[in-house]
Design a protein around this motif. Structure first.
Motif, PDB file in Angstrom:
ATOM      1  N   LEU A 159       0.837  -1.209  -0.115  1.00 47.21           N
ATOM      2  CA  LEU A 159       0.041   0.042   0.089  1.00 47.21           C
ATOM      3  C   LEU A 159       0.866   1.046   0.119  1.00 47.21           C
ATOM      4  O   LEU A 159       1.975   1.292   0.178  1.00 47.21           O
ATOM      5  N   GLU A 160       0.359   2.322  -0.305  1.00 49.26           N
ATOM      6  CA  GLU A 160       0.971   3.849  -0.273  1.00 49.26           C
ATOM      7  C   GLU A 160       1.655   3.930   1.082  1.00 49.26           C
ATOM      8  O   GLU A 160       0.811   3.778   2.049  1.00 49.26           O
ATOM      9  N   PRO A 161       2.795   4.223   1.331  1.00 48.00           N
ATOM     10  CA  PRO A 161       3.373   4.152   2.642  1.00 48.00           C
ATOM     11  C   PRO A 161       2.827   5.521   3.183  1.00 48.00           C
ATOM     12  O   PRO A 161       2.574   6.627   2.548  1.00 48.00           O
ATOM     13  N   PHE A 162       2.693   5.610   4.495  1.00 50.30           N
ATOM     14  CA  PHE A 162       2.481   6.871   5.242  1.00 50.30           C
ATOM     15  C   PHE A 162       3.457   7.186   6.067  1.00 50.30           C
ATOM     16  O   PHE A 162       4.421   6.445   6.413  1.00 50.30           O
ATOM     17  N   SER A 163       3.945   8.637   5.932  1.00 51.77           N
ATOM     18  CA  SER A 163       5.320   9.081   6.581  1.00 51.77           C
ATOM     19  C   SER A 163       4.911  10.484   7.409  1.00 51.77           C
ATOM     20  O   SER A 163       3.991  11.061   7.042  1.00 51.77           O
ATOM     21  N   LEU A 164       5.513  10.546   8.552  1.00 50.59           N
ATOM     22  CA  LEU A 164       5.371  11.728   9.367  1.00 50.59           C
ATOM     23  C   LEU A 164       6.783  12.320  10.022  1.00 50.59           C
ATOM     24  O   LEU A 164       7.682  11.082  10.358  1.00 50.59           O
ATOM     25  N   LYS A 165       7.017  13.400  10.305  1.00 52.91           N
ATOM     26  CA  LYS A 165       8.195  13.703  10.546  1.00 52.91           C
ATOM     27  C   LYS A 165       7.986  13.573  12.241  1.00 52.91           C
ATOM     28  O   LYS A 165       6.993  13.705  12.794  1.00 52.91           O
ATOM     29  N   CYS A 166       9.219  13.044  12.539  1.00 52.27           N
ATOM     30  CA  CYS A 166       8.896  12.526  13.966  1.00 52.27           C
ATOM     31  C   CYS A 166       8.940  13.515  15.061  1.00 52.27           C
ATOM     32  O   CYS A 166       8.233  13.102  15.970  1.00 52.27           O
ATOM     33  N   ASP A 167       9.307  14.707  14.893  1.00 47.64           N
ATOM     34  CA  ASP A 167       8.909  15.859  15.941  1.00 47.64           C
ATOM     35  C   ASP A 167       7.937  16.644  15.475  1.00 47.64           C
ATOM     36  O   ASP A 167       7.621  17.792  15.891  1.00 47.64           O
ATOM     37  N   GLN A 168       7.004  16.212  14.364  1.00 45.10           N
ATOM     38  CA  GLN A 168       5.888  17.033  14.027  1.00 45.10           C
ATOM     39  C   GLN A 168       4.811  17.302  15.108  1.00 45.10           C
ATOM     40  O   GLN A 168       4.365  18.574  15.346  1.00 45.10           O
ATOM     41  N   GLU A 169       4.508  16.464  15.831  1.00 42.69           N
ATOM     42  CA  GLU A 169       3.775  16.699  17.096  1.00 42.69           C
ATOM     43  C   GLU A 169       4.140  17.575  17.912  1.00 42.69           C
ATOM     44  O   GLU A 169       3.467  18.434  18.286  1.00 42.69           O
ATOM     45  N   ARG A 170       5.536  17.568  18.283  1.00 40.46           N
ATOM     46  CA  ARG A 170       6.438  18.271  19.196  1.00 40.46           C
ATOM     47  C   ARG A 170       6.188  19.950  18.694  1.00 40.46           C
ATOM     48  O   ARG A 170       5.941  21.042  19.270  1.00 40.46           O
ATOM     49  N   ASP A 171       6.445  19.969  17.211  1.00 40.69           N
ATOM     50  CA  ASP A 171       6.385  21.190  16.569  1.00 40.69           C
ATOM     51  C   ASP A 171       4.988  22.007  16.597  1.00 40.69           C
ATOM     52  O   ASP A 171       4.940  23.085  16.911  1.00 40.69           O
ATOM     53  N   THR A 172       3.916  20.981  16.569  1.00 41.79           N
ATOM     54  CA  THR A 172       2.699  21.470  16.478  1.00 41.79           C
ATOM     55  C   THR A 172       2.246  22.033  18.025  1.00 41.79           C
ATOM     56  O   THR A 172       1.687  23.220  18.152  1.00 41.79           O
ATOM     57  N   LEU A 173       2.742  21.308  18.905  1.00 37.39           N
ATOM     58  CA  LEU A 173       2.360  21.738  20.452  1.00 37.39           C
ATOM     59  C   LEU A 173       3.029  23.017  20.624  1.00 37.39           C
ATOM     60  O   LEU A 173       2.321  23.929  21.343  1.00 37.39           O
ATOM     61  N   THR A 174       4.382  22.950  20.181  1.00 38.05           N
ATOM     62  CA  THR A 174       4.967  24.364  20.394  1.00 38.05           C
ATOM     63  C   THR A 174       4.339  25.753  19.798  1.00 38.05           C
ATOM     64  O   THR A 174       3.960  26.753  20.422  1.00 38.05           O
ATOM     65  N   SER A 175       3.980  25.433  18.569  1.00 39.16           N
ATOM     66  CA  SER A 175       3.202  26.614  18.053  1.00 39.16           C
ATOM     67  C   SER A 175       1.995  27.028  18.597  1.00 39.16           C
ATOM     68  O   SER A 175       1.516  28.086  18.751  1.00 39.16           O
ATOM     69  N   VAL A 176       1.252  26.002  18.903  1.00 40.45           N
ATOM     70  CA  VAL A 176      -0.370  26.202  19.245  1.00 40.45           C
ATOM     71  C   VAL A 176      -0.067  26.904  20.805  1.00 40.45           C
ATOM     72  O   VAL A 176      -0.573  27.767  21.266  1.00 40.45           O
ATOM     73  N   THR A 177       0.774  26.401  21.679  1.00 37.49           N
ATOM     74  CA  THR A 177       1.108  26.819  22.798  1.00 37.49           C
ATOM     75  C   THR A 177       1.547  28.273  22.691  1.00 37.49           C
ATOM     76  O   THR A 177       1.115  29.105  23.385  1.00 37.49           O
ATOM     77  N   ALA A 178       2.349  28.614  22.020  1.00 39.75           N
ATOM     78  CA  ALA A 178       2.849  30.190  21.854  1.00 39.75           C
ATOM     79  C   ALA A 178       1.596  30.819  21.137  1.00 39.75           C
ATOM     80  O   ALA A 178       2.043  32.064  21.685  1.00 39.75           O
TER      81      ALA A 178
END
Ligand SMILES: Cc1cc2nc3c(=O)[nH]c(=O)nc-3n(C[C@H](O)[C@H](O)[C@H](O)COP(=O)(O)O)c2cc1C
Length: 115
Positions: free
Chosen positions: A87-106
């Motif tokens: 199947l088509e691979p899924f990929s995610l930048k490993c610190d994407q979640e942390r980046d999102t959290l940092t941006s939303v918190t800021a």
């Protein structure tokens, strides 16, 4: 770690795995998760693909990477599991979640400061 992984990648002998999946024949669908090392599939994952018969199975690949995408990993999976339906691979930048959290918190801190 990077030098060690590079040596492993260049080595003619694939590294042995600490464990194998026993009775893989009974599974129809295999989720294969892996980090990207040196823009490629890590050598132990290549060992897994070379030592387990995935013929006729559906393979669902997913990857994490540090910065630069999946490199040659999807192509390598196709080469090493030629008789699997991949199947088509899924990929995610490993610190994407942390980046999102940092941006939303800021953003929320900034919004609160303006109230
Ligand atoms: C030896 C080594 C080589 C790596 N090479 C790459 C790379 O070429 N490109 C990339 O985007 N990330 C690279 N990374 C980052 C990993 O992909 C990232 O750490 C991983 O996806 C997150 O899983 P982990 O928490 O199990 O390390 C490398 C990591 C290690 C340890």
């Amino acid at each position: 770690m990077v030098a060690w992984a590079s040596r492993m990648r260049e080595s003619a002998t694939p590294p042995p795995l600490a464990e194998n999946v026993s009775g893989i024949a009974k599974y129809n669908i295999v989720f294969l998760g892996s980090p990207i090392w040196g823009m490629a599939l890590p050598a132990p994952v290549r060992t897994f693909l070379s030592t387990h018969d995935l013929s006729g199975k559906t393979l669902v690949p997913f990857f994490t990477y540090g910065c630069c995408g999946t490199g040659s990993a999807p192509e390598t999976i196709t080469k090493l599991a030629p008789r699997a339906r991949i199947l088509e691979p899924f990929s995610l930048k490993c610190d994407q979640e942390r980046d999102t959290l940092t941006s939303v918190t800021a953003w929320l801190r900034s919004a609160r400061a303006q109230l």
